[in-house]
Structures are given as structure tokens and as C-alpha cells.
Design an enzyme around this catalytic site. Structure first.
Site, PDB file in Angstrom:
ATOM      1  N   HIS A  79      17.873  18.332 -75.435  1.00 29.23           N
ATOM      2  CA  HIS A  79      17.967  17.306 -74.401  1.00 29.23           C
ATOM      3  C   HIS A  79      17.304  16.000 -74.831  1.00 29.23           C
ATOM      4  CE1 HIS A  79      19.692  19.707 -71.066  1.00 29.23           C
ATOM      5  NE2 HIS A  79      19.175  20.711 -71.749  1.00 29.23           N
ATOM      6  N   GLU A 101       5.053  22.678 -98.188  1.00 29.23           N
ATOM      7  CA  GLU A 101       4.019  22.855 -99.206  1.00 29.23           C
ATOM      8  C   GLU A 101       4.595  23.436-100.494  1.00 29.23           C
ATOM      9  OE1 GLU A 101      -0.542  24.637 -99.506  1.00 29.23           O
ATOM     10  OE2 GLU A 101       0.680  25.027 -97.730  1.00 29.23           O
ATOM     11  N   LYS A 138      -8.410  18.349 -99.914  1.00 30.66           N
ATOM     12  CA  LYS A 138      -9.554  19.223 -99.634  1.00 30.66           C
ATOM     13  C   LYS A 138     -10.764  18.797-100.435  1.00 30.66           C
ATOM     14  CE  LYS A 138      -7.009  23.532 -98.668  1.00 30.66           C
ATOM     15  NZ  LYS A 138      -6.780  24.902 -99.178  1.00 30.66           N
TER      16      LYS A 138
END
Length: 432
Positions: A294, A273, A405
Site C-alpha cells: 500500500h 554483508e 568495529k
């Protein structure tokens, strides 16, 4: 906090940084440090975050949470910076590795329902956090939590602590219902607010050492210096930028500690951000050692040469001996300790990358205690601010986040705006 950048040098990796280039970069670090210190001294927006170790009052936080200090569980309702720092701290330092700190930072109805069904609301403290007091996800979840508490016969107003700005619906509610209330610090973006009331309320309720946490952060603040060779945070930030410039556009952040797994999530928000602007910024990838070596190590070692791997470890670990076993194939484990095994796995992964010429940086703290974590949080914030200065981006803004938003709010309100029209005009190609 100590940073080892040896395996990020050109003599060890490609992409890598020449020592001569590092010396030249250090001149830019000195200029950036001067700008950062000026911003701190003037309390400028964003730079003020680096003053939190001195500004934050742990006594005020403990006093505010006193009415719910008997809570067995803390339920944080927030999103992004309003939740990640708090979860990072309680998981790293909490009495039960964060199990007694639950977080509602998403509006997935199945998840919200499951959390509320599993928690004893009568013995829980609700920690609701929103600077504006209007964050859609936070307010929606808080209303759901409130209703669940009422249905359970719990007076939610006696179990709720609010952290918010000076005005807005949450501030008004806190005044109307006389709720314990803490202020979001001025001039501090959410992702930089872990060392404030935003991140420390659950820790205070759970009895975590706030003083030690802030003391560790102050030590890191006192260690800021105009050279990457004298400041671990700056060394990390400058090296990451230098590697990005040379093609390492992905930063795989890999703590070797289960308690630090949320730290990688906190780092991902901070890095993405803050620095992902103007076509710049490394993409943070989260991994956990030794588990993900792994699987993901295959890509980091043999895939595209576009990654920096950041290892993070505490030097001190609790002891857990591996029992002896009468089997020749397992004889090498006899008398070892799980911590020794984990550290050996880290060194083996580091060596694997180095053998393939892939860059890595190792970040270490002496111990995963309050001081160590405070130092680590502050060090990475300083690294991020320095990286923003070196790449000339607006570190403390988030226009892309704000656009999303606003688009969601407009759509939910049924308003026709340029943003909602973009939603409606989505390109589609369905394959059934």
C-alpha cells in the site's frame, strides 16, 4: 521450498533474463556447485556453514539449556548474526510469535532500559552470544543486564547461557562461574550460523522443534544439485545475480507473513554483508506484505527500473473467516478467509509488477513449520554462497564491517590510529 522465476524472464520483465542466457548461466552454476561441494567436503571456512544440518547436535543444545528450561522469557544479548537468526526462528515458530524472546542487539540506552523494565528478570533466561567474547555492544549490554539482575535480587549466573569461542572474556567468565556454555561452530561466519548453537539456544529453551528444523535443512542440503533447474536455492541465487548484471541492483524482500518479517531482516544481513564487495552486490530492502504494497509498491512498479522484488509465502495458513456484513460495497468479502485475502493480495501485487514489466521472484514453502523454516534458511544460505561464486567475491569475509568495529574500539580506548584520525577528520557543513 519452491522458487518461481517466470516473472524474472525477459519475456515478462525489463530487466529480465533471456531463457538462452539462463541456459548459459546454468553452465556456470554447475562449476560453482563443484567448488561449493569441494569446500564443504574439506570443511573450508564459510563453506562449512552448509554442513551445519549434519554437524549441529540438538541434544547437546537442549542439555546445555536445561538449567534455564523453566524460563518464561529469553533475553538474547548479541548483535548481527549472533541475534538475527535466533530471532527469526523464534518469531516464525515460537509459541507466541517471538513475544517471549527479547533481543538486545543495539546499545540504544532508551531501548535497553525499556526492555529491562518490562521483563521479569527472575523468570528470564539470558542468552549471551559472541564468538570473540569481546564484541563491544554485546559485552556492554551484558554488563548492564547483569547489574539489573543483581539489583533485582536475581543470581544472574543461574539464569545465563553463554555461546562463544574457545577463548576470550566470555569463555573465561563461563569457566569461572560454571555457566552453561556452547561453542560457536568453527569455520562459520555469524550470518551463516542460524542452524547452530548460535541461533538455536532460544528456540531450545522455548521448546521449538530443533530436530524438525535441522531435518528440513538437511532435505535442502540433500537437494543441492549442479543445475539451477534442479535446485531452488541455486535458481534464486543465479536469477538474482543475472538480474543484478542487468541493472536490478536492489532486492526488495517481501514476505507475506507477519511471522516471517524478521526473516527479511536476516536475509538483508546475509545478502548485504556477503555480497556487497568490489563494487558488486544488490542492496536488500525489507518490506512486508500486504502492508507495504500500500506504499512501497508505488516505487517498485513506477520508480526506477533497478529492483527485483522477492515474494515469500507459506502455502498453508490457519483459517480465519471474514464475517458476513450487510453492506453491498463489502459483499465481495463475504465468506472469504483472511489467508485467502492475503494470498490474493500477493498475486495482485505480482501481477501489478508484471503488467509494468518489473521483475519478481516468488519463493514458497509448504508450511511455516520447523521443517519448512529449516529448508528456507538453508536454501537462502545456499543461494547466497552460489551468488558469491558467480560474482567472484569473497563471500565469507566482511572487511568493511571489521573496519568500523576497529574504529569504534580505538575511539573508545582513546587511541590515536589511522581509523580514529578518519573519524576526527570528518567533513562538516552545519545547517542550523
Amino acid at each position: 521450498m519452491e522458487v518461481d522465476i517466470g516473472n524474472a524472464l525477459a519475456e515478462a520483465a525489463d530487466p529480465g533474463v533471456d531463457r538462452s542466457a539462463l541456459e548459459e548461466l546454468d553452465e556456470r552454476v554447475a562449476a560453482a556447485h563443484e567448488r561449493i561441494e569441494r569446500g564443504r567436503a574439506d570443511g573450508e571456512f564459510g563453506y562449512a556453514a552448509l554442513n551445519l544440518p549434519e554437524r549441529t547436535d540438538p541434544d547437546a543444545i537442549r542439555e546445555a539449556v536445561a538449567p534455564v528450561a523453566d524460563a518464561e522469557t529469553v533475553l538474547t544479548v548479541g548483535i548481527g548474526g549472533s541475534a538475527l537468526g535466533a530471532r527469526t526462528i523464534t518469531t516464525a515458530l515460537g509459541p507466541d510469535a517471538g513475544a517471549n524472546h527479547l533481543v538486545l542487539d543495539n546499545v540504544d540506552p532508551e531501548h535497553v532500559r525499556r526492555v529491562l523494565d518490562d521483563v521479569d528478570l527472575g523468570s528470564a533466561a539470558v542468552n549471551v552470544v559472541s564468538r570473540s567474547g569481546t564484541t563491544a555492544e554485546t559485552l556492554a549490554n551484558f554488563l548492564v543486564v547483569r547489574e539489573a539482575m543483581e539489583e533485582a535480587g536475581v543470581d544472574w549466573s543461574e539464569r545465563t547461557v553463554v555461546t562463544t569461542g574457545e577463548s576470550g572474556p566470555l569463555a573465561e567468565l563461563a569457566t569461572e562461574r560454571d555457566l552453561p556454555r556452547l561453542a560457536v561452530p568453527e569455520g562459520v561466519p555469524g550470518r551463516f550460523s542460524a542452524l547452530s548453537s548460535v541461533g538455536l539456544v532460544p528456540a531450545a529453551i522455548l521448546g521449538i522443534d530443533l530436530d524438525g528444523l535441522l531435518a528440513g535443512a538437511r532435505e535442502a542440503a540433500d537437494g543441492l544439485a549442479p543445475s539451477l533447474f534442479d535446485c531452488p536455492g541455486y535458481a534464486y541465487g543465479a536469477t538474482a545475480v543475472a538480474l543484478e548484471d542487468r541493472g536490478a541492483t536492489i532486492n526488495a524482500f517481501m514476505p507475506y507473513s507477519e511471522r516471517l518479517e524478521p526473516f527479511a531482516e536476516w536475509f538483508a544481513q546475509l545478502w548485504a554483508e556477503s555480497l556487497g564487495k568490489d563494487g558488486r552486490g544488490q542492496t536488500p530492502a525489507r518490506a512486508l506484505g500486504a502492508t507495504d504494497q500500500h506504499s512501497q509498491l508505488q516505487l517498485y512498479r513506477a520508480g526506477r527500473a533497478d529492483k527485483l522484488v522477492t515474494f515469500l509465502r507459506p502455502r498453508e495458513r490457519p483459517e480465519q473467516r471474514v464475517p458476513d456484513v450487510e453492506h453491498d460495497d463489502l459483499a465481495y468479502l463475504a465468506g472469504t478467509d483472511l489467508g485467502e485475502l492475503l494470498d490474493t493480495e500477493l498475486r495482485a501485487t505480482e501481477a501489478s509488477l508484471a503488467e509494468a514489466g518489473r521483475p519478481s521472484v516468488r519463493v514458497e514453502v509448504d508450511a511455516l513449520d520447523a521443517r519448512g523454516l529449516g529448508e528456507l534458511l538453508y536454501g537462502m544460505e545456499a543461494a547466497c554462497v552460489l551468488a558469491g561464486e558467480l560474482t567472484d567475491v569473497e563471500t565469507f569475509t566482511q572487511p568493511a564491517v571489521e573496519w568500523g568495529k576497529a574504529a569504534a574500539r580505538d575511539a573508545l580506548a582513546g587511541e590515536s590510529t589511522e581509523r580514529t584520525r578518519t573519524l576526527e577528520e570528518k567533513s562538516e557543513l552545519h545547517v542550523d
